[in-house]
Design a protein around this motif. Sequence first.
Motif, PDB file in Angstrom:
ATOM      1  N   VAL A 169       9.986 -28.661 -50.589  1.00 19.73           N
ATOM      2  CA  VAL A 169      10.414 -30.011 -50.985  1.00 19.73           C
ATOM      3  C   VAL A 169       9.210 -30.943 -51.100  1.00 19.73           C
ATOM      4  O   VAL A 169       9.077 -31.712 -52.064  1.00 19.73           O
ATOM      5  N   ILE A 170       8.291 -30.859 -50.134  1.00 16.58           N
ATOM      6  CA  ILE A 170       7.125 -31.739 -50.125  1.00 16.58           C
ATOM      7  C   ILE A 170       6.168 -31.397 -51.259  1.00 16.58           C
ATOM      8  O   ILE A 170       5.701 -32.282 -52.001  1.00 16.58           O
ATOM      9  N   VAL A 171       5.858 -30.109 -51.419  1.00 19.17           N
ATOM     10  CA  VAL A 171       4.903 -29.702 -52.453  1.00 19.17           C
ATOM     11  C   VAL A 171       5.459 -30.012 -53.841  1.00 19.17           C
ATOM     12  O   VAL A 171       4.736 -30.496 -54.721  1.00 19.17           O
ATOM     13  N   ALA A 172       6.747 -29.722 -54.052  1.00 18.44           N
ATOM     14  CA  ALA A 172       7.347 -30.020 -55.353  1.00 18.44           C
ATOM     15  C   ALA A 172       7.279 -31.512 -55.656  1.00 18.44           C
ATOM     16  O   ALA A 172       7.029 -31.918 -56.800  1.00 18.44           O
ATOM     17  N   ASP A 173       7.476 -32.327 -54.650  1.00 12.22           N
ATOM     18  CA  ASP A 173       7.417 -33.777 -54.840  1.00 12.22           C
ATOM     19  C   ASP A 173       5.996 -34.233 -55.167  1.00 12.22           C
ATOM     20  O   ASP A 173       5.760 -34.966 -56.138  1.00 12.22           O
ATOM     21  N   LEU A 174       5.030 -33.789 -54.383  1.00 15.35           N
ATOM     22  CA  LEU A 174       3.656 -34.256 -54.558  1.00 15.35           C
ATOM     23  C   LEU A 174       2.983 -33.670 -55.791  1.00 15.35           C
ATOM     24  O   LEU A 174       1.986 -34.225 -56.274  1.00 15.35           O
ATOM     25  N   CYS A 175       3.496 -32.564 -56.306  1.00 20.87           N
ATOM     26  CA  CYS A 175       2.930 -31.983 -57.520  1.00 20.87           C
ATOM     27  C   CYS A 175       3.496 -32.614 -58.792  1.00 20.87           C
ATOM     28  O   CYS A 175       3.045 -32.295 -59.895  1.00 20.87           O
TER      29      CYS A 175
END
Length: 437
Positions: A169-175
Amino acid sequence: MTARNDVRLAAEDGHEQPGRSRPPKAAVAAAMFAISLGLALAVFQTFDRHPWSMLDLRVYVWGGALAGHSQDPYLYTYPPNLHFTYTPLAAAFFAPLGWLDLPVAIGIITTVSVASLVGVIWLTWGAVRNWSSRDRIGATLAVAAVALWIEPVRQTLSFGQVNLILMLVIVADLCMPDSRRWKGVGVGLAAGFKLTPLIFIPYLLLTRRFRAAAVSAATFAVTIAASAVVLPKATEHYWLDRLFLNPTRVGNVRFIGNQSLYGAILRLFGSAAAARPFQIAAVAVVGTAGLLLAAWASRRGQEMIGILVCALTGLLVSPVSWSHHWVWVAPLLVVLADLATRPRSLSAPRFHRWAPWLGAAAVAVLFSGLLWIVPASPARGYAMSGFEQVIGDLYVLAGLAGLVVIAGILAYTRPTERRPSGTNPAAASEEHLAQPS
């Protein structure tokens, strides 16, 4: 024309360089991943001293069942002496698990966690390398086949934890590109589920992505408000009674499974009172330095390194970071593999060719499970010898060393033009880490 220009022009044309490593073909990598997953499930269910108990998932189901009946999960104890420690939002989220048979819930959480691991690695490759979809699939499954065997991933799957899902969830958001209006929602949701992702809000502020930081903070606030409506008593207990500030509710924080600065300092000094001043100083220094280093990496065009440094900093400064929280090592393997397989100029030192592979091997070994060779009695954090102290703080020491190494690499290498998050890097800059500043 210089060799460096030859490399740049060929990269701009999209052609592979002689000697440049290619990822395995997608079909081969898929077979590698399937075999690795099958072996991991068989080996660690059959030969592990502690076969997969899904203990945390059982607590999730129990806490969710209480929430589903409008009960406060923080007032009860799950046998033998476990507590529900996540936020009220998480309790509400877990409520539907109470409707399922436990084997079904186990199948769902395992499948989603493995898929999340693959998803994070896929996104990380997209952030660091401009590859075709076929090459990216092959590289993703190849790294995932290795990542399944590192101890944080194994432990996450063994306990039925949600670490891999939250990381996705975090990586998808920040990418996502910075221009996306809703960038930051994922960080806010993850923080509303488990507080440690809050560290990404100051990271967004330091990198001047003020809108994304505001969206993250607003989303986090909405999760609190929503839980107050759904579970008012639990929300009051958790937030207003400051239950979230009590790390001892999660268990023995001296235990070597707690790979945070606080855990390491507590094991060294023996008591909370003696450790407290050193903990405050260490958290202040490492937290500040880590966030500044993450922002520096982002400003130098290394966004994925910035994200990983921020996550690493969060693991170190959190009062409790169980070994399975260190799943962020998995995308780190991608970054190291990327550095190892980039084309080099003819003048690049040989060190630049083998150093990333050495780093990847060191990460694989350090996070293979060496931590657990400490005997059971000292593993509880009492009367540890010097050797046991070092092994018992392995992830903390590796994390601190990693921050130092990354700072050295950033200082030594040329910066690249910072690009919007979520876009593929310019192939022309792929060799930049091989060039001294």
